[in-house]
Design an enzyme around this catalytic site. Structure first.
Site, PDB file in Angstrom:
ATOM      1  N   HIS A 132      65.991  43.459 110.693  1.00  0.00           N
ATOM      2  CA  HIS A 132      64.944  43.505 111.715  1.00  0.00           C
ATOM      3  C   HIS A 132      65.404  44.351 112.896  1.00  0.00           C
ATOM      4  O   HIS A 132      66.467  44.090 113.466  1.00  0.00           O
ATOM      5  CB  HIS A 132      64.600  42.088 112.197  1.00  0.00           C
TER       6      HIS A 132
ATOM      7  N   TYR B 166      58.248  35.233 119.570  1.00  0.00           N
ATOM      8  CA  TYR B 166      58.595  34.123 120.472  1.00  0.00           C
ATOM      9  C   TYR B 166      57.446  33.995 121.468  1.00  0.00           C
ATOM     10  O   TYR B 166      57.141  34.954 122.186  1.00  0.00           O
ATOM     11  CB  TYR B 166      59.885  34.430 121.244  1.00  0.00           C
TER      12      TYR B 166
ATOM     13  N   PRO C 298      68.291  26.580 119.899  1.00  0.00           N
ATOM     14  CA  PRO C 298      68.133  27.676 118.937  1.00  0.00           C
ATOM     15  C   PRO C 298      67.279  28.852 119.442  1.00  0.00           C
ATOM     16  O   PRO C 298      67.146  29.848 118.761  1.00  0.00           O
ATOM     17  CB  PRO C 298      67.492  27.013 117.727  1.00  0.00           C
TER      18      PRO C 298
ATOM     19  N   LYS D 277      71.687  31.690 118.368  1.00  0.00           N
ATOM     20  CA  LYS D 277      73.117  31.881 118.588  1.00  0.00           C
ATOM     21  C   LYS D 277      74.018  30.863 117.905  1.00  0.00           C
ATOM     22  O   LYS D 277      75.214  31.102 117.752  1.00  0.00           O
ATOM     23  CB  LYS D 277      73.414  31.849 120.101  1.00  0.00           C
TER      24      LYS D 277
ATOM     25  N   TYR E 165      70.725  39.471 122.376  1.00  0.00           N
ATOM     26  CA  TYR E 165      70.088  38.967 121.154  1.00  0.00           C
ATOM     27  C   TYR E 165      70.802  39.488 119.902  1.00  0.00           C
ATOM     28  O   TYR E 165      71.046  38.726 118.959  1.00  0.00           O
ATOM     29  CB  TYR E 165      68.607  39.369 121.125  1.00  0.00           C
TER      30      TYR E 165
END
Ligand code: FAS
Ligand code: PHB
Length: 390
Positions: free
Chosen positions: A72, A201, A293, A297, A385
């Site tokens: 991704h 998100y 979550p 990580k 990220y």
């Protein structure tokens, strides 16, 4: 029995450490209190940083990952009825993440361990580390009513947040930092194509939502829920209605639904235990730290812990040097705290807290708007990220 390293815990931390040590010729035994099937039945992480992918490649356990994993290059932030893509690949100069379930990573590591013939003892009761402050550390456990002892040079506590290793450390020798969040995540797995080709998100006044996946035909979805909710409070219909209410209209309309075949509620906390070494006992992964979550990580921090610890152990046996082992806790905690900060920041920005209110919602939306219109702000998000350097 005697071995160089006893690893308590057959989750991703323990299995990855065992795989790296076995390939380096460092003998090790893994002990777990449950069986393989139970471990494989736990649905957890879904996003791998490149650092973890590289560790799996170097450990000879990445073939299926590269066949079935989904690289991704970005993800979307959805708020105020719109969504905005964060272009990880562009913002980080070519880094990306791999979508591949923790369950599959665990499966691949278990298969490799069986192929290499290294010993894993499942369904062990009353596992207990001993004398790790002295020179003669050992681990005892019971199985089929018999008490066993394994003498070793080192013990790796890879037994997760509820494990025995951290609790075996004398109270005065350990310092714990914790923040418990006033909500949980309700997650489902369903055999439907994901609503989007990348993760979404979503920040919404009704609460957070996350659209993830395990493949192009299997979706992994989450909604923020009250801590005291029970699984039985959430029918599939209620879940599908709620997640669609928290997404921009075009995603809500496009979302395919189907009966869930896994449904679970996870509490959220930030937790760090310092230090991560006590004599010949080393803590790694969730045994030492927990993150919400939101930043993906947890599994990836376990990987960097294992990288530092395995380097130190191999250096000790190959060169007789303690330097890597002495540096382990400090090196690991430097990276842990930056990931704990990032996970806390993402969680604080994306979720509805009891005291958020209308003003707080507007502040969150302003922070998100700044993120999606400032390259500097988006770059900071992106580099955290994809994973800060080891
Ligand atoms: P684990 O907890 O995976 O493994 C510990 C092992 O030790 C277990 O097999 C256990 O049986 C064993 N053990 C425990 N006590 C023992 C004892 N006394 N004796 C012997 N063995 C013992 N991370 C993400 O990045 N994204 C997510 O979406 C995500 N979702 C999560 C959902 C839940 C419900 C939980 C609990 C965690 C989630 N995480 C997520 C974090 C998760 O992926 C962890 O970071 C990861 O499992 C860490 O791996 P381990 O350190 O190996 O610990
Ligand atoms: C998941 O796919 O389970 C997942 C992905 C990203 C997260 C958390 C969970 O931040």
């Amino acid at each position: 029995m005697r071995t160089k390293v006893v690893i308590i815990g057959s989750g991703p931390s323990g299995l990855l450490l065992g795989q790296i040590l076995t390939r380096a010729g460092v003998s090790n035994v893994i002990i777990d209190r449950v069986g393989k099937e139970y471990i494989l039945g736990r649905v957890r992480a879904g996003v791998l940083e490149e650092g973890l992918v590289k560790l799996l490649e170097n450990a000879g356990v990445a073939d299926r990952l590269h066949k079935e994993g989904l690289p991704h290059d970005g993800f979307s932030l959805a708020f105020d009825g719109r969504d905005h893509r964060i272009d990880l690949f562009d913002l980080t100069g070519g880094q990306r993440v791999m979508v591949y379930g923790q369950t599959e990573v665990t499966h691949d590591l278990m298969d490799a361990r069986e192929r290499d013939g290294s010993l894993t003892i499942y369904d062990a009761e009353n596992v207990q580390p001993h004398d790790f402050s002295g020179k003669k550390s050992y681990v005892t456990y019971q199985k089929d009513g018999v008490t066993h002892r394994i003498d070793c040079d080192f013990i790796a506590g890879c037994d997760g947040f509820h494990g025995v290793s951290r609790k075996a450390v004398p109270q005065g020798a350990i310092r714990e930092y914790e923040r418990v969040y006033p909500f949980g995540w309700l997650g489902i797995l369903a055999e439907v194509p994901p609503v989007n080709h990348e993760l979404i998100y979503a920040n919404h006044p009704r609460g957070f939502a996350l659209c993830s996946m395990r493949s192009n035909t299997r979706s992994r979805y989450y909604v923020q829920c009250p801590l005291d909710d029970k699984i039985e409070d959430w029918s599939d219909d209620r879940f599908w209605d709620e997640i669609r209410r928290r997404l921009p209209a075009h995603h809500a309309e496009a979302m395919k639904t189907a009966p869930s075949f896994e449904k679970s509620i996870a509490p959220l906390r930030s937790f760090v235990a310092e230090p991560m070494r006590f004599g010949s006992l080393f803590l790694a992964g969730d045994a030492a730290h927990i993150v919400p979550p939101t930043g993906a990580k947890g599994l990836n921090l376990a990987a960097s812990d294992v990288h530092y610890l395995s380097q130190g152990l191999i250096e000790y046996y190959n060169e007789g040097s303690q330097a890597g082992l002495d540096a382990y806790s400090g090196r690991a905690l430097d990276r842990v705290w930056k990931a704990v900060r990032f996970s806390w920041w993402m969680t604080t920005m994306m979720h509805r807290f009891p005291d958020t209110g209308d003003f707080g919602q507007k502040i969150q939306e302003a922070e998100l708007d700044y993120l999606v219109h400032s390259r500097a702000a988006a770059t900071s998000l992106a580099e955290n990220y994809v994973g800060l350097p080891y």
